[in-house]
Design a protein around this motif. Structure first.
Motif, PDB file in Angstrom:
ATOM      1  N   UNK A 115       0.825  -1.211   0.000  1.00 38.53           N
ATOM      2  CA  UNK A 115       0.000   0.000   0.000  1.00 38.53           C
ATOM      3  C   UNK A 115       0.854   1.254   0.000  1.00 38.53           C
ATOM      4  N   UNK A 116       2.104   1.118   0.432  1.00 44.01           N
ATOM      5  CA  UNK A 116       2.961   2.275   0.578  1.00 44.01           C
ATOM      6  C   UNK A 116       4.408   1.821   0.693  1.00 44.01           C
ATOM      7  N   UNK A 160       6.962 -10.070   0.101  1.00 43.35           N
ATOM      8  CA  UNK A 160       5.679  -9.464   0.466  1.00 43.35           C
ATOM      9  C   UNK A 160       5.942  -8.292   1.401  1.00 43.35           C
ATOM     10  N   UNK A 161       4.977  -7.364   1.495  1.00 44.45           N
ATOM     11  CA  UNK A 161       5.201  -6.196   2.357  1.00 44.45           C
ATOM     12  C   UNK A 161       5.171  -6.572   3.831  1.00 44.45           C
ATOM     13  N   UNK A 162       5.759  -5.723   4.671  1.00 42.15           N
ATOM     14  CA  UNK A 162       5.610  -5.916   6.113  1.00 42.15           C
ATOM     15  C   UNK A 162       4.310  -5.212   6.499  1.00 42.15           C
ATOM     16  N   UNK A 163       3.724  -5.631   7.601  1.00 42.12           N
ATOM     17  CA  UNK A 163       2.462  -5.037   8.043  1.00 42.12           C
ATOM     18  C   UNK A 163       2.715  -4.134   9.241  1.00 42.12           C
ATOM     19  N   UNK A 164       2.195  -2.915   9.162  1.00 45.54           N
ATOM     20  CA  UNK A 164       2.354  -1.963  10.264  1.00 45.54           C
ATOM     21  C   UNK A 164       1.014  -1.315  10.591  1.00 45.54           C
ATOM     22  N   UNK A 165       0.937  -0.729  11.794  1.00 43.29           N
ATOM     23  CA  UNK A 165      -0.249   0.045  12.166  1.00 43.29           C
ATOM     24  C   UNK A 165      -0.097   1.422  11.530  1.00 43.29           C
ATOM     25  N   UNK A 166      -1.126   1.878  10.860  1.00 43.91           N
ATOM     26  CA  UNK A 166      -1.064   3.131  10.107  1.00 43.91           C
ATOM     27  C   UNK A 166      -0.676   4.337  10.971  1.00 43.91           C
ATOM     28  N   UNK A 173       5.351  -2.261  13.836  1.00 40.90           N
ATOM     29  CA  UNK A 173       5.372  -3.500  13.060  1.00 40.90           C
ATOM     30  C   UNK A 173       4.454  -4.534  13.711  1.00 40.90           C
ATOM     31  N   UNK A 174       3.556  -5.121  12.916  1.00 42.22           N
ATOM     32  CA  UNK A 174       2.690  -6.158  13.471  1.00 42.22           C
ATOM     33  C   UNK A 174       2.930  -7.503  12.808  1.00 42.22           C
ATOM     34  N   UNK A 175       3.506  -7.503  11.614  1.00 37.92           N
ATOM     35  CA  UNK A 175       3.815  -8.758  10.932  1.00 37.92           C
ATOM     36  C   UNK A 175       4.937  -8.531   9.926  1.00 37.92           C
ATOM     37  N   UNK A 176       5.819  -9.514   9.817  1.00 38.20           N
ATOM     38  CA  UNK A 176       6.897  -9.411   8.839  1.00 38.20           C
ATOM     39  C   UNK A 176       8.249  -9.105   9.439  1.00 38.20           C
ATOM     40  N   UNK A 212      11.093   0.247   2.156  1.00 39.92           N
ATOM     41  CA  UNK A 212      10.502  -1.074   2.202  1.00 39.92           C
ATOM     42  C   UNK A 212       9.003  -0.991   1.939  1.00 39.92           C
ATOM     43  N   UNK A 213       8.441  -2.035   1.307  1.00 43.38           N
ATOM     44  CA  UNK A 213       7.003  -2.047   1.033  1.00 43.38           C
ATOM     45  C   UNK A 213       6.241  -2.366   2.321  1.00 43.38           C
ATOM     46  N   UNK A 214       5.168  -1.603   2.549  1.00 42.83           N
ATOM     47  CA  UNK A 214       4.343  -1.842   3.737  1.00 42.83           C
ATOM     48  C   UNK A 214       2.869  -1.962   3.344  1.00 42.83           C
ATOM     49  N   UNK A 215       2.154  -2.677   4.178  1.00 38.58           N
ATOM     50  CA  UNK A 215       0.687  -2.667   4.084  1.00 38.58           C
ATOM     51  C   UNK A 215       0.210  -2.335   5.485  1.00 38.58           C
ATOM     52  N   UNK A 216      -0.951  -1.716   5.560  1.00 42.21           N
ATOM     53  CA  UNK A 216      -1.466  -1.285   6.856  1.00 42.21           C
ATOM     54  C   UNK A 216      -2.376  -2.344   7.440  1.00 42.21           C
ATOM     55  N   UNK A 217      -2.251  -2.543   8.745  1.00 44.02           N
ATOM     56  CA  UNK A 217      -3.072  -3.514   9.434  1.00 44.02           C
ATOM     57  C   UNK A 217      -4.540  -3.155   9.250  1.00 44.02           C
ATOM     58  N   UNK A 218      -5.336  -4.153   8.934  1.00 40.76           N
ATOM     59  CA  UNK A 218      -6.777  -3.918   8.681  1.00 40.76           C
ATOM     60  C   UNK A 218      -7.524  -3.835   9.990  1.00 40.76           C
TER      61      UNK A 218
END
Length: 84
Positions: free
Chosen positions: A10-11, A49-55, A60-63, A78-84
Motif C-alpha cells: 500500500x505504501x 511481500x510487504x511488512x504489516x504496520x499500524x497506520x 510493526x505487526x507482521x513481517x 521497504x514495502x508496507x501494508x497497513x493492518x486492517x
C-alpha cells in the motif's frame, strides 16, 4: 518514479520509520527462513511481500523476518501494508 512493490503493498517507507516492539526484538526468527528471504531479495531486488504496520503508530505487526532482511541488505525503502 514509484517502485512497484510485491502484491498487497500500500505504501513505501524508510526502514528507520518502522517501530519494532520488544516482543519482536526478543524473538529469534529462523536463520534458514532469513537466508531464504535474503536470497529472494538478492535475486529479485525486492521483498516477497510487504511488512504489516499500524497506520497511525508505524508499529510493526507482521513481517519481522522481512524487516531483518531489509536491514541486512540495506534497503532504503521497504514495502508496507497497513493492518486492517
Amino acid at each position: 518514479m514509484k517502485t512497484k512493490g510485491p502484491e498487497g503493498t500500500e505504501d513505501f517507507m524508510s526502514l528507520e520509520e518502522v517501530v519494532v516492539t520488544e516482543e519482536f526484538l526478543n524473538s529469534r526468527p529462523n536463520p534458514k527462513k532469513i537466508q531464504k528471504v535474503v536470497d529472494y531479495v538478492k535475486r529479485t531486488g525486492s521483498l516477497d511481500e510487504p511488512i504489516t504496520i499500524k497506520r497511525d503508530t508505524k508499529i510493526l505487526t507482521d513481517g519481522y523476518t522481512r524487516y531483518i532482511v531489509a536491514k541486512k541488505v540495506k534497503m532504503d525503502l521497504i514495502p508496507v501494508e497497513y493492518e486492517k
